[in-house]
Design a protein around this motif. Structure first.
Motif, PDB file in Angstrom:
ATOM      1  N   GLY A   1      -8.830   5.589  -1.249  1.00 14.73           N
ATOM      2  CA  GLY A   1      -8.514   4.307  -1.873  1.00 14.73           C
ATOM      3  C   GLY A   1      -7.139   3.807  -1.500  1.00 14.73           C
ATOM      4  O   GLY A   1      -6.953   2.617  -1.201  1.00 14.73           O
ATOM      5  N   ALA A   2      -6.151   4.700  -1.495  1.00 12.58           N
ATOM      6  CA  ALA A   2      -4.781   4.303  -1.145  1.00 12.58           C
ATOM      7  C   ALA A   2      -4.686   3.906   0.324  1.00 12.58           C
ATOM      8  O   ALA A   2      -4.021   2.914   0.670  1.00 12.58           O
ATOM      9  N   ALA A   3      -5.332   4.670   1.196  1.00 16.06           N
ATOM     10  CA  ALA A   3      -5.321   4.324   2.619  1.00 16.06           C
ATOM     11  C   ALA A   3      -5.955   2.957   2.847  1.00 16.06           C
ATOM     12  O   ALA A   3      -5.483   2.161   3.671  1.00 16.06           O
ATOM     13  N   THR A   4      -7.017   2.666   2.107  1.00 13.55           N
ATOM     14  CA  THR A   4      -7.686   1.379   2.243  1.00 13.55           C
ATOM     15  C   THR A   4      -6.828   0.253   1.689  1.00 13.55           C
ATOM     16  O   THR A   4      -6.769  -0.841   2.268  1.00 13.55           O
ATOM     17  N   ALA A   5      -6.159   0.499   0.579  1.00 16.59           N
ATOM     18  CA  ALA A   5      -5.282  -0.524  -0.003  1.00 16.59           C
ATOM     19  C   ALA A   5      -4.202  -0.932   0.990  1.00 16.59           C
ATOM     20  O   ALA A   5      -3.915  -2.128   1.173  1.00 16.59           O
TER      21      ALA A   5
END
Length: 387
Positions: free
Chosen positions: A140-144
């Protein structure tokens, strides 16, 4: 000074007219001419002392048959470039280098938005509003970060209040505490998007838990129900409230995180496998309903990503409390991938999400994009037969 909302186009007649630092970025390539597109954000300027030395070239682009006023065709390849500070922070500027040959000098009289292959190559989600559940860490953080780099306004919805706000601030986004198992929390996240930017374009329902392990004969049903609240009901909540917002705009992209465990048995616990296969069915059925509104619903099924969830499972299985992501990735690369020695990364999944969220995937819905290095599609143990 470069300023204004539109991209400023510069024709660089030879490799010697480009700045020394950018020339280093393409050092060693047989370059005839350069064409550089530099997007400048609203209400900002870039002075001549902009830190061009802080440049990193990424992701080769195939840019064939690009048409411009006064030039019949430019053929060639290019690279997407981003700027980073000495502290490693990403700056909100992208740069596209197009390396090729032009027929004669272009006359740039039209808006560069008319040439999306070049002007927008690093801004696939420009102006779009995205919610990412489970966005405070891991996939999720990488995608954000990737969504923000590509121009999206990102809301991180998570229960990790120690990590989420810091990440949101770093990408000029927003954070909201959100337990996806509680419908009211998910509704609040959608309402935040509407209050902040007046729209919702992308819902990445990514939050999930591992749940109970062990034999089916000893399955703890209370823990099973807790897992279903997050992994299945959480997905329903996300699709339900995202769809309500997106129907108004007659378009949108909903992406649900499933798993390779939904494709192939024996890769995860019974409860987790059940929940992730249910996500596939939910995505297909809702895609059938929502397509008439221009809303696409797709899944991503990662495999072997050394997230905290997978690393924890490997530590328990191997009895090694100090096992880290690198070791897990090495094991997956050796035994769980057709691309021998290569395991999936957070960024691999983020790139898949970026594609499905973008208009490049505009005719793709009810699809499950499997990010597994081919593992669930083939049996490589007998590869000796190809010798």
């Amino acid at each position: 000074m470069l300023s204004g909302r539109l991209v400023k186009w510069m024709l660089l007649l030879s490799e010697y007219t480009i700045t020394y630092e950018l020339a280093k970025a393409v050092k060693g390539q047989a370059v005839v001419n350069f064409l550089a597109a530099h997007p400048v954000p609203d209400n900002e300027t870039i002075s001549d002392d902009f830190p061009y030395e802080q440049v990193m070239m990424i992701e080769p682009l195939n840019l064939w048959q690009m048409y411009f006023d006064g030039a019949s065709k430019i053929s060639g390849t290019g690279a997407r470039v981003i700027f980073i500070t000495p502290q490693g922070d990403l700056l909100p500027y992208s740069f596209t280098l197009v390396i090729g040959v032009y027929d004669h000098t272009p006359n740039y009289t039209r808006s560069p938005e008319e040439y999306p292959s070049a002007a927008n190559s690093g801004r696939l989600l420009k102006g779009k509003v995205a919610i990412i559940t489970g966005g405070a860490r891991g996939i999720g953080a990488a995608t954000a970060k990737l969504f923000a780099l590509n121009g999206a306004h990102v809301i991180i919805a998570d229960i990790l209040d120690d990590l989420g706000p810091t990440l949101a601030d770093s990408i000029d986004g927003r954070y909201i505490h959100c337990d996806v198992g509680r419908e009211s929390d998910v509704e609040s996240a959608v309402n935040l998007a509407l209050a902040w930017r007046g729209q919702l374009d992308i819902m990445f329902s990514n939050a999930g838990v591992a749940g109970p392990f062990g034999s089916i004969t000893n399955l703890d049903m209370d823990k099973m129900k807790d897992l279903l609240d997050v992994n299945i009901c959480g997905m329903v909540h996300g699709i339900k409230h995202a769809a309500r917002a997106m129907i108004r705009g007659k378009r949108g992209s909903i992406i649900c995180t499933s798993s390779s465990a939904a494709i192939m048995g024996g890769l995860a616990s019974h409860a987790y496998s059940l929940s992730k296969e249910a996500v596939l069915g939910l995505a297909r059925s809702t895609a059938c309903e929502l397509g008439v509104h221009g809303i696409r619903v797709n899944c991503i099924s990662p495999h072997g990503v050394p997230s905290e969830m997978l690393v924890t499972a490997y530590r328990n299985f191997f009895g090694k409390a100090d096992m880290g992501p690198e070791e897990v990735g090495r094991i997956v690369g050796e035994t769980g991938s057709l691309l021998r020695g290569r395991s999936a990364s957070m960024e691999d999944v983020a790139q898949a999400a970026l594609f499905l969220a973008s208009d490049d995937a505009g005719f793709i819905t009810a699809h499950n994009l499997i990010v597994d290095g081919g593992f669930t599609s083939a049996f490589s143990t007998m590869s000796f037969i190809y010798q």
